[in-house]
Structures are given as C-alpha cells and as structure tokens.
Design an enzyme around this catalytic site. Structure first.
Site, mmCIF file in Angstrom:
data_model
loop_
_atom_site.group_PDB
_atom_site.id
_atom_site.type_symbol
_atom_site.label_atom_id
_atom_site.label_comp_id
_atom_site.label_asym_id
_atom_site.label_seq_id
_atom_site.Cartn_x
_atom_site.Cartn_y
_atom_site.Cartn_z
ATOM 1 N N ASP A 88 -67.497 23.104 -19.653
ATOM 2 C CA ASP A 88 -69.338 22.938 -18.989
ATOM 3 C C ASP A 88 -69.903 22.239 -18.531
ATOM 4 O O ASP A 88 -70.175 21.304 -18.093
ATOM 5 C CB ASP A 88 -69.606 21.848 -20.713
ATOM 6 C CG ASP A 88 -71.119 22.190 -20.852
ATOM 7 O OD1 ASP A 88 -71.956 22.945 -20.719
ATOM 8 O OD2 ASP A 88 -71.681 21.339 -21.655
ATOM 9 N N ASN A 128 -73.627 17.094 -16.584
ATOM 10 C CA ASN A 128 -72.318 16.210 -16.571
ATOM 11 C C ASN A 128 -71.557 15.226 -15.336
ATOM 12 O O ASN A 128 -69.936 15.479 -15.155
ATOM 13 C CB ASN A 128 -71.334 17.193 -17.596
ATOM 14 C CG ASN A 128 -71.607 17.590 -18.789
ATOM 15 O OD1 ASN A 128 -71.734 16.863 -19.830
ATOM 16 N ND2 ASN A 128 -71.132 18.430 -19.530
ATOM 17 N N ASP A 177 -67.678 13.828 -19.944
ATOM 18 C CA ASP A 177 -67.948 14.590 -20.992
ATOM 19 C C ASP A 177 -66.899 15.909 -20.699
ATOM 20 O O ASP A 177 -67.222 17.303 -21.044
ATOM 21 C CB ASP A 177 -68.954 15.447 -21.025
ATOM 22 C CG ASP A 177 -69.930 16.163 -22.650
ATOM 23 O OD1 ASP A 177 -68.796 15.967 -22.905
ATOM 24 O OD2 ASP A 177 -71.264 16.201 -22.800
#
Length: 318
Positions: free
Chosen positions: A196, A201, A214
């Site tokens: 992701d 992030n 994350d």
C-alpha cells in the site's frame, strides 16, 4: 473483548503491563478505520503509539509476518518504525483477546514530490526495501496475483455480496481481467512488498529523509505494486517520473521492466480488492457514514461501469 470496550483505563493497563512501565494520563486517538491506534506518553516523557489490531482481520502469524518485514528493514538501516519488543519477548502482545503492538512515536510532514531528485530518492527507498523483502517469504500473507487474490475476490463478491441482478455483469468483467492478466504475471517474481505504498504512507522527516510507515497491507507480490501507487498519472502520461524512480531503484536492486505492463491490471485488481475489503466492514458503526450509498442499485452500476472503463486500459496494456 470488542473495540468499543477499549476505554482509556483499559488501554493504559494493556500497555503498562506489556512494557512494564508507567504511563502518564495523556492519550490521543489516531484516525484509523481498521485498527484502533493511540498515542501515549510514558512517565519518562517518551511518546509511544499502541496499535490494537481489529479482531478477525489478521491471524497471529500474518501480523508477525508484518513485524518480521519491518524488523528486516530496520536491520538494513531502512527508515521504518519498528515495533518494540514487549515483556513477553515478542513484538506482538494480546489483551483481552485483541492483538496489540507498541511503537516509538515518529513525526514527519506529508510527502511532497517537488523535483527530479525526490523521484530518485523514492526509487532508492523502495529498492532498498525490496532488497530486505526478498530475503524471506511471508507465508501467512496475501499473494497479489490475478489467478490467486483477484480470482478469490471475484468469487467472494459474486457469491455473497453483489445482488443477483448484477452478478453476471461483474463476474464477466472480473473473469476477463483475470484471463488477460495471468500471462503478464506468470514470470514476475513475487517478494515481500509494502503493498500500500502511496504517498500517504511515506513521511518526510526534513533533514532525516523519507520514512516508510503503515505496513498493515504488506503482501507477497510483484515489486511494481510499490511503484505505481506513487505515480502522478497512468504510465504513458508520466514516463519521466517512472524513469527517474527506476534510476534510483536500480542503484540498489534490478527491476524487471516488463512488469510495467502489470500496472493497469494491478489498478483493476485493486478496485476489486477494495470492494471486497469494504464488504467485510459493513458491520462497523463507521461504515455507513463513509459509504452512505453502499449496496444501492446506483452503487453497483457505478462499480461495474468503473471496472469496465478500467478494463479498456488493461486491454491496451496487454
């Protein structure tokens, strides 16, 4: 125990017991839809972040796969926020049936890509992360592959989520995506990836550089997955940014450029994955507020039309 019972007193008790320290009464809630995340302050002034993992979302081994990846990155001096070892000798604890982990607090500003050097720095960061990622497998984690993850998502959605009157249309488009994409992925090596890796992030810590955060959605997948989410547009509209990114990446690790053809299929696969992910959250009290039109006929028509539109780009990339 459910999230609704995570009152401050319980949170303090969980962390103090896990670390064997005393906390002040300060507590702040972080915005997190899946997990419950809080900032705490130890008696010695150190700021900590505790994450309570949503029950049923990940297995113990899947969470440990995430922690192992982050710790491997830390060992390789890649800027990440690694979980703290608890009194039990592990990075993962449990409180009243809820898995939990504690991290040191790290601050930074939102990532802004301002010039060519930033793209090269991003490529170098991801390339170094992938060097750590290829050292071992994450057996309990999702494998991003059209014949595995996407096929499972399509069957799940068409089996119990999408209303019968829309199922054939969605299944037809999803099946076509899988048929077109499978040959593109057959010879692409899958390693541990962030999964992701979008701009939200990655933090910029000013003089210290970029910081990856994350890793909740880490997976086994093609390395190109951690590139395309960072791009400002579709591949044919941003060749300069791709080349700059890869210049940085290939200073540390070789990149299979044939995998660039997987970007548009990956975009379609993410659309399907996100829909399946959302469908598993409908019981959450916040869900209806975030998705007020979920399940309506207009919602499903739009989902089908959006996927069909994306399929046009997939067909062009094959």
């Amino acid at each position: 125990m459910s999230f609704e019972k995570l009152i401050p007193e319980k949170i303090f008790e969980a962390v103090e017991d896990a670390l064997g320290i005393k906390l002040t009464s300060c507590i702040s809630t972080f915005p997190s839809y899946i997990n419950r995340v809080y900032e705490l302050v130890a008696a010695d002034g150190k700021r900590l972040v505790v994450k309570f993992y949503r029950p049923g979302r990940w297995s113990r081994e899947a969470i440990l796969d995430e922690h192992r990846f982050v710790l491997d990155c830390q060992e390789a001096e890649i800027p990440v926020v690694a979980p703290i070892t608890l009194r039990n000798g592990e990075t993962l604890g449990e409180y009243d049936g809820i898995y939990m982990a504690v991290f040191p607090k790290r601050s930074g500003r939102q990532l802004e890509i301002n010039d060519d050097s930033d793209w090269c720095r991003l490529g170098s960061l991801v390339g170094r992360m992938h060097l750590a990622g290829e050292k071992r497998i994450a057996a309990a984690r999702l494998t991003i592959d059209p014949s595995v993850s996407t096929a499972h998502d399509v069957e799940y959605l068409c089996g119990s989520v999408i209303p019968e009157r829309f199922r054939n249309q969605y299944r037809e488009t999803g099946t076509r995506l899988i048929e077109l994409s499978v040959p593109l992925f057959e010879h692409i090596r899958k390693i541990r990836i962030h999964g992701d890796c979008h701009r939200g992030n990655i933090m910029d810590r000013l003089d210290e550089g970029f910081l990856l955060i994350d890793f909740d959605d880490m997976a086994m997948g093609p390395p190109v997955q951690d590139m395309w989410l960072l791009l400002p547009d579709r591949p044919d509209a941003c060749p300069r940014e791709i080349e700059l990114f890869l210049n940085g990446y290939e200073r540390f690790r070789s990149f299979d450029r044939t995998s660039l053809r997987c970007i548009e299929p990956l975009r379609a696969m993410r659309m399907i994955y996100f829909l399946a992910w959302c469908s598993r959250q409908t019981h959450d009290f916040q869900f209806r507020r975030n998705f007020p039109d979920w399940g309506t006929d207009s919602f499903w028509r739009k989902e089908i039309n959006d996927l069909r539109e994306q399929m046009g780009f997939v067909e062009e990339s094959v």
